[in-house]
Scaffold this motif. Structure first.
Motif, short mmCIF file in Angstrom:
data_model
loop_
_atom_site.label_atom_id
_atom_site.label_comp_id
_atom_site.label_asym_id
_atom_site.label_seq_id
_atom_site.Cartn_x
_atom_site.Cartn_y
_atom_site.Cartn_z
N ALA A 1 1.16 -0.97 -0.17
CA ALA A 1 -0.04 -0.06 0.01
C ALA A 1 0.83 1.12 0.16
O ALA A 1 1.60 1.16 0.74
CB ALA A 1 -1.27 -0.53 1.27
N TRP A 2 0.46 1.85 -0.26
CA TRP A 2 0.84 3.42 -0.39
C TRP A 2 1.71 3.99 0.66
O TRP A 2 2.46 4.54 0.76
CB TRP A 2 0.40 4.36 -0.95
N GLU A 3 0.65 3.76 1.39
CA GLU A 3 1.40 4.33 3.12
C GLU A 3 1.98 3.45 3.48
O GLU A 3 3.28 3.75 4.88
CB GLU A 3 -0.11 4.14 4.69
N ALA A 4 2.81 2.74 2.77
CA ALA A 4 3.64 1.63 4.07
C ALA A 4 5.02 2.36 3.05
O ALA A 4 5.72 1.63 3.21
CB ALA A 4 3.44 -0.61 3.53
N ASP A 5 4.37 2.28 2.00
CA ASP A 5 6.22 2.91 0.77
C ASP A 5 6.51 3.96 1.15
O ASP A 5 7.50 4.60 0.20
CB ASP A 5 5.79 2.28 -0.64
N THR A 6 5.76 4.79 1.09
CA THR A 6 6.12 6.13 0.95
C THR A 6 6.65 6.69 2.18
O THR A 6 7.04 6.65 3.27
CB THR A 6 5.04 7.16 0.45
N TYR A 7 8.12 7.57 1.98
CA TYR A 7 8.37 8.78 3.14
C TYR A 7 7.55 10.03 3.19
O TYR A 7 6.56 10.28 2.40
CB TYR A 7 9.50 8.96 2.40
N ALA A 8 7.81 10.71 3.98
CA ALA A 8 6.87 11.75 4.51
C ALA A 8 7.32 13.10 3.93
O ALA A 8 7.92 14.02 4.24
CB ALA A 8 6.51 12.64 6.04
N LEU A 9 7.45 13.10 2.52
CA LEU A 9 8.72 13.85 1.47
C LEU A 9 7.20 14.78 0.77
O LEU A 9 6.22 13.86 0.43
CB LEU A 9 9.46 13.37 1.04
N ARG B 1 11.05 6.23 -2.16
CA ARG B 1 9.52 5.53 -1.86
C ARG B 1 10.94 3.81 -1.29
O ARG B 1 12.08 3.35 -1.46
CB ARG B 1 8.91 4.68 -2.86
N ARG B 2 9.59 3.42 -0.10
CA ARG B 2 10.76 1.95 0.52
C ARG B 2 10.32 0.89 -0.60
O ARG B 2 9.06 0.81 -0.93
CB ARG B 2 10.12 2.20 1.73
N TYR B 3 11.18 0.21 -0.89
CA TYR B 3 11.16 -0.58 -2.26
C TYR B 3 11.20 -2.55 -1.88
O TYR B 3 10.17 -2.82 -1.56
CB TYR B 3 12.29 -0.97 -2.92
#
Length: 400
Positions: free
Chosen positions: A161-169, A179-181
């Motif tokens: 999900a986007w919430e799991a992969d995004t950074y607060a940028l 992003r988190r891979y």
């Protein structure tokens, strides 16, 4: 087209080693031969064994004549394979590639365009990606015309999900691929597949897998799919590793650059090569060496490692909304009973409790009687997973 007697060669090129396995294309899994050249650039050693585990080769080099780079090491492997192929044709070669970026989310046939795209990601996995690509280039040189297939450690995590992969940028950074891979995906995919075969009900539940080796991470899976992972944009994030720091406050790096004058090269060397268990202990990155040492720094490094892994188990259980099983895999996870016990000792609130005798025996299920969450020990098989992907891709290509 795959014919009777054809073989699939799998190459897993790391920072100082090349592992290989040779499979009968019609009998995957189960390698015919497996081996590696380790200690490339230092004290190289070549070893190989057959399907029964019998040692067929064990060669060490003195300073002269040793393979000094990955190309030379692959030539050693290929020279040895020539003596055991016995007329078998290598129909395809599969490669582990650590980083596939935001777009390469499934195994691909390698061509010049793919190599260029993967090369652009080298700075995100400096311990692995350049050597992965060197292995592909060397194999293409030695086996011209043989299909090369790249399989990615990031692919298993691409449905997060986007919430799991995004950074607060700002959003444009995510659009650029910041992003988190997640990594170790081939290992997690194998464990998910294995659980589905042996215990479908458990595999459909909420499972945290701890891939603990020289590189270490954890993955939260539900119904065999990756929901979250401890590694992020690079394979540097998450729990401490053999020589890698794991998670660190980015403010520390800004401070070191501003106050100590460290440039990006120095920071990279610190975080990738002089941190983790090796950096904390000042002794070794090998858990076995640290457990045998009387140096208090060794004990401190192991305590920190176990603390961080335990914390991530709790975090991933929260991401899943609960936990039905904790699975240990990879070199430390499969073999270090004391580390498993120390990690699980503080997780009773999650229903996790291990049986000491079963744990010491490295049993497949080390759960204590009455524990509500199962604790398992499973061998992983990244090379076997790659071989399956290679055959599946070739079959799809033939039908297209």
């Amino acid at each position: 087209m795959i014919a009777t007697g054809d073989a699939v060669l799998v190459i897993n090129a790391g920072s100082s080693s090349i592992k290989f396995e040779l499979f009968d294309a019609q009998q995957v899994p189960g390698a015919l031969y497996a081996g590696q050249v380790e200690g490339i650039g230092a004290a190289p050693r070549f070893s190989a064994k057959d399907a029964a585990g019998a040692r067929l080769a064990d060669q060490r080099w003195s300073e002269g004549g040793a393979p000094g780079d990955h190309g030379a090491a692959l030539r050693v492997i290929i020279g040895w394979l020539a003596g055991v192929l016995a007329g078998r044709r290598i129909a395809a070669i599969g490669h582990r590639v650590v980083h596939g970026g935001p777009d390469l989310a499934a195994p691909v046939l390698v061509d010049a365009t793919v190599m260029e795209r993967l090369g652009a990601l080298a700075s995100l996995a400096p311990l692995h990606q350049p050597h992965n690509l060197a292995g592909i280039a060397a194999a293409a040189e030695h086996f011209p015309g043989v299909p090369q297939v790249a399989c990615f450690d990031t692919a298993f995590h691409r449905a997060h999900a986007w919430e799991a992969d995004t950074y607060a940028l700002p959003p444009e950074f995510y659009a650029r691929g910041i992003r988190r891979y997640g990594f170790h995906g081939l290992s997690y995919e194998y464990i998910a597949r294995s659980l589905a075969q042996t215990d479908p009900a458990l595999a459909a539940g909420r499972v945290v897998v701890a891939h603990l080796g020289n590189g270490a991470s954890l993955c939260a899976m539900h119904d065999g799919r990756s929901i979250d992972s401890t590694m992020g944009f690079t394979a540097l994030d998450g729990v401490p590793m053999g020589t890698r720091s794991g998670q660190i406050d980015p403010g520390v790096l800004l401070h070191l650059m501003a106050s100590d004058g460290m440039d990006t090269t120095a920071v990279q060397k610190l975080l990738y090569g002089n941190a983790g268990l090796k950096g904390m202990s000042g002794i070794s990155q090998d858990v076995r060496d640290l457990e045998a040492s009387a140096d208090p720094r060794a004990a401190a490094a192991l305590s920190h490692f176990c603390w961080r892994v335990r914390r991530e188990v709790g975090a991933l259980a929260a991401a899943l909304g609960g936990i039905d099983a904790l699975v240990f895999t990879a070199g430390i996870g499969e073999n270090a009973a004391s580390i498993r016990a120390r990690i699980c000792a503080g997780l009773g609130f999650l229903g996790i409790e291990v049986d000491p005798a079963l744990n010491d025996a490295n049993a497949p299920d080390i759960s204590a009687p009455g524990a509500t969450t199962r604790v398992l020990v499973r061998a992983t098989d990244e090379e076997g997973m790659i071989a399956r992907h290679v055959l599946a891709l070739l079959q799809r290509s033939e039908k297209a």
